[in-house]
Design an enzyme around this catalytic site. Structure first.
Site, short mmCIF file in Angstrom:
data_model
loop_
_atom_site.label_atom_id
_atom_site.label_comp_id
_atom_site.label_asym_id
_atom_site.label_seq_id
_atom_site.Cartn_x
_atom_site.Cartn_y
_atom_site.Cartn_z
N LYS A 42 8.92 -0.84 -3.07
CA LYS A 42 8.65 0.34 -3.97
C LYS A 42 9.58 0.52 -5.17
O LYS A 42 9.15 1.14 -6.02
CB LYS A 42 8.87 1.70 -2.92
CG LYS A 42 7.97 1.79 -1.95
CD LYS A 42 8.00 3.32 -1.27
CE LYS A 42 6.91 3.36 -0.04
NZ LYS A 42 7.03 4.58 0.26
N LYS A 98 -2.54 -2.30 2.04
CA LYS A 98 -3.05 -1.03 2.56
C LYS A 98 -3.80 -0.05 1.80
O LYS A 98 -3.03 0.32 0.54
CB LYS A 98 -2.17 -0.52 3.67
CG LYS A 98 -1.65 -1.30 4.84
CD LYS A 98 -0.86 -0.39 6.01
CE LYS A 98 0.09 0.49 5.24
NZ LYS A 98 0.77 1.35 6.46
N LYS A 105 -1.92 6.71 -0.77
CA LYS A 105 -2.17 7.80 -1.43
C LYS A 105 -1.40 7.82 -2.78
O LYS A 105 -1.86 8.31 -3.63
CB LYS A 105 -1.48 8.83 -0.76
CG LYS A 105 -2.05 9.31 0.65
CD LYS A 105 -1.49 10.71 1.09
CE LYS A 105 -0.12 10.40 1.91
NZ LYS A 105 0.35 11.42 2.41
#
Length: 252
Positions: free
Chosen positions: A143, A224, A227
């Site tokens: 991230k 994956k 959102k």
């Protein structure tokens, strides 16, 4: 430390949407599940098949006490676009969970930041966490690449997750593969606090194995459905109409 008064007290549970006396026992004979979802963006098909559907099944099984939360504190670890409305997202996610079958008469469903003990226990656990444990977190490394200036909150995110779990003395945690490393940290901290603070203060949380459906991004089949992906065409939102779904599939 005022830890004993902090853990799973009526005062903390009273801030939840619903609570029952059976959910605040110190040592429960019933295994307790804890899990949460971030209020970032629309809940998509991957969220439903990979987590929420399983939450409903666990709730209705009669085997567990179930505690579910909208983890808005976790959502603050990533910078948001101008105009992002956290309160509205919390309401939207909560409404979606209820629509999907989470029943406040059977489960506790609440907003994480309304219980200040999450933040308080996080600080106590941070003071027990060696730096190398956080440096080794794979999810942080991944991230951090998405941000020019990754924040300390993203680095400390796993300790907040551990505090979430330990605060409610959860015994079983339904997690995907990408969260296993974080659960290992929660176990490490539980064992360390039991040695240093008080024996059997925390149960050692166990991974709840189940068949999680891994739904991949419509734009990149190697990752994956998420959102946080900037492209709305990478996912199918639970609120999408038929035309939008067709468009997403056509573009994939």
């Amino acid at each position: 430390y005022h830890l004993k008064s902090m853990l799973l007290t009526r005062r903390s549970i009273r801030n939840c949407t619903q609570y029952k006396n059976k959910c605040v026992r110190y040592k429960s004979e019933v295994p307790r599940i804890f899990s949460g979802i971030q209020p970032t963006g629309d809940i998509h098909l991957g969220n439903y098949l990979g987590a929420i559907k399983n939450w409903v099944n666990l709730q209705n099984s009669g085997t567990y006490e179930t505690i579910y939360t909208v983890v808005d504190l976790h959502s603050l670890t990533i910078a948001k676009e101008p105009g992002y409305d956290l309160k509205e997202n919390i309401r939207e996610v909560t409404a979606t969970l209820l629509a999907c079958g989470i029943d406040p008469q059977k489960s506790i469903l609440y907003n994480q930041s309304k219980v200040s003990y999450h933040s308080e226990l996080t600080w106590l656990l941070l003071c027990q966490t060696p730096g190398f444990k956080l440096k080794s977190m794979i999810q942080y490394k991944e991230k951090a690449k998405q941000s020019k200036e990754p924040m300390v909150g993203l680095y400390a995110y796993p300790v907040l997750m551990a505090a979430d779990i330990l605060l409610y003395r959860a015994t079983h945690i339904p997690v995907g593969e990408d969260q296993n490393q974080h659960l290992e940290l929660a176990r490490y901290l539980a064992e360390k606090c039991n040695r240093n603070w008080q024996p059997e203060l925390f149960p050692i949380p166990q991974t709840l194995s189940s068949e999680h459906t891994r739904v991949m991004s419509l734009r990149d089949g190697k990752v994956k459905m998420s959102k946080s992906n900037p492209s709305a065409l990478s996912r199918i939102s639970l609120r999408d109409d038929a035309d939008t779904i067709k468009k997403s599939n056509f573009k994939s």
